[in-house]
Design an enzyme around this catalytic site. Structure first.
Site, PDB file in Angstrom:
ATOM      1  N   LEU A 177       0.883  -1.048  -0.044  1.00  0.00           N
ATOM      2  CA  LEU A 177       0.084  -0.112  -0.047  1.00  0.00           C
ATOM      3  C   LEU A 177       1.052   1.422  -0.021  1.00  0.00           C
ATOM      4  CD1 LEU A 177      -2.738  -1.018   2.888  1.00  0.00           C
ATOM      5  CD2 LEU A 177      -3.270  -0.576   0.303  1.00  0.00           C
ATOM      6  N   ASP A 178       0.352   2.182  -0.977  1.00  0.00           N
ATOM      7  CA  ASP A 178       1.206   3.563  -0.836  1.00  0.00           C
ATOM      8  C   ASP A 178       1.089   4.230   0.946  1.00  0.00           C
ATOM      9  OD1 ASP A 178       1.798   3.435  -3.504  1.00  0.00           O
ATOM     10  OD2 ASP A 178      -0.086   4.235  -3.998  1.00  0.00           O
ATOM     11  N   PRO A 179       2.146   4.987   1.105  1.00  0.00           N
ATOM     12  CA  PRO A 179       1.955   5.786   2.386  1.00  0.00           C
ATOM     13  C   PRO A 179       0.647   6.423   2.349  1.00  0.00           C
ATOM     14  CG  PRO A 179       4.292   6.163   1.233  1.00  0.00           C
ATOM     15  CD  PRO A 179       3.286   5.371   0.299  1.00  0.00           C
ATOM     16  N   ALA A 226      -2.184   5.363   1.557  1.00  0.00           N
ATOM     17  CA  ALA A 226      -3.382   4.632   1.849  1.00  0.00           C
ATOM     18  C   ALA A 226      -3.154   3.853   3.207  1.00  0.00           C
ATOM     19  CB  ALA A 226      -3.370   3.282   0.713  1.00  0.00           C
TER      20      ALA A 226
END
Length: 302
Positions: A47-49, A51
């Site tokens: 997950l991206d930061p 998210a």
């Protein structure tokens, strides 16, 4: 258990983490690994930061089943800002284009969003972990380099409209693995003619897992103790993460053969991956069954 072993504990299983916003997946992984004092750990489905949401953390030999969970579908809650495009596709980037959106009505927005339901093609974003000649695309993007990416087939199984207010569109998306929600939002913005980018993203479903089954890191941290007992109670057995795989129970002789990398014959037919258990019902790992009933070891815990 004491911390005499500087390399960590030999523990196996999965911790269902609800990752906080602002952390990279690797940073979240390292925090959980340290908290459990695990010798080995990995995660599935980065997950991206930006998210939050479900990030399965695999401890010890459980890392061997991570790839099988990755193949499953995901569900996301997403909020998007219409009328603005960013260079990263989300609010962490810089706004590169602003267009009017006030003229759009709710029915137009719903129609545009739901038109992406089904099998679609997506061009992966430059700000992604995909690699070109060994180099992650996001590193090239940060250097101002853009490379051609081939469109990839993905499936949007369900697109639920949750609301629209003050330029913010809210959706719930159930999709196949490999789907980029940032790209989906950008494509919806293009279809509406105004552009869009993600301002909030939360993974609420991962395979059979619902976000209600997860733990915040702060919840886990509150359980920390010298004997790790309370923490270890939150570790799930690896086989529970693979509910869609058929279980095959082997005899003592078959179990020995599988452990030594030899194929075994069963009376069941069908080409598929299976969960393997020994004569004591202990989980051994994943096998690949052939049409003739022969099972070959694929990823074992031995």
């Amino acid at each position: 258990m004491s911390r005499r072993n500087p390399k960590g504990r030999d523990i196996n299983g999965i911790v269902l983490l609800d990752k906080d916003v602002g952390l990279s997946s690797n940073a979240a992984l390292q925090k959980v690994k340290r908290l459990f004092f695990a010798k080995k750990a990995g995660h599935a489905g980065a997950l991206d930061p930006l998210a939050s949401g479900i990030l399965p953390i695999f401890l010890g030999q459980a890392t061997k089943v991570a790839q099988f969970l990755l193949e499953d579908d995901k569900r996301y809650f997403v909020r998007a800002k219409l009328g603005q495009m960013s260079d990263t596709g989300d609010c962490e980037g810089s706004i590169i284009k602003v267009q009017p959106f006030e003229h759009l009505n709710e029915s137009e927005i719903i129609s545009a969003a739901t038109s992406f339901k089904g099998d679609i093609l997506q061009i992966p974003p430059m700000y992604s972990a995909l690699k070109r000649d060994g180099q992650p695309l996001y590193k090239l993007a940060r250097q101002g380099i853009e490379v051609k990416r081939e469109a990839r087939p993905v499936t949007i199984y369900k697109m639920t409209y949750l609301g629209y207010e003050n330029g913010i569109l809210s959706l719930e998306v159930t999709c196949s693995t490999g789907t980029y929600i940032r790209t989906l939002i950008e494509d919806i913005g293009k279809k509406l003619g105004c552009g869009a980018h993600v301002v909030e993203l939360r993974r609420t479903g991962f395979a059979h897992i619902d976000v209600s089954q997860t733990f915040k890191f702060s919840d886990l941290e509150a359980l920390a103790s010298d004997d790790y007992q309370a923490l270890d109670e939150k570790i799930l057995a690896s086989e529970t993460m693979l509910p869609n795989l058929e279980g095959v129970h082997l005899s003592e002789t078959q179990s020995v053969d599988i452990k030594f990398g030899r194929e075994v014959q069963t009376d069941k037919q069908g080409l598929l991956k299976v969960k393997l258990f020994d004569e004591k019902k202990q989980f051994l790992g994943i096998g690949q069954r052939q049409e003739n009933g022969i099972i070959a070891p694929k990823r074992l815990f031995v």
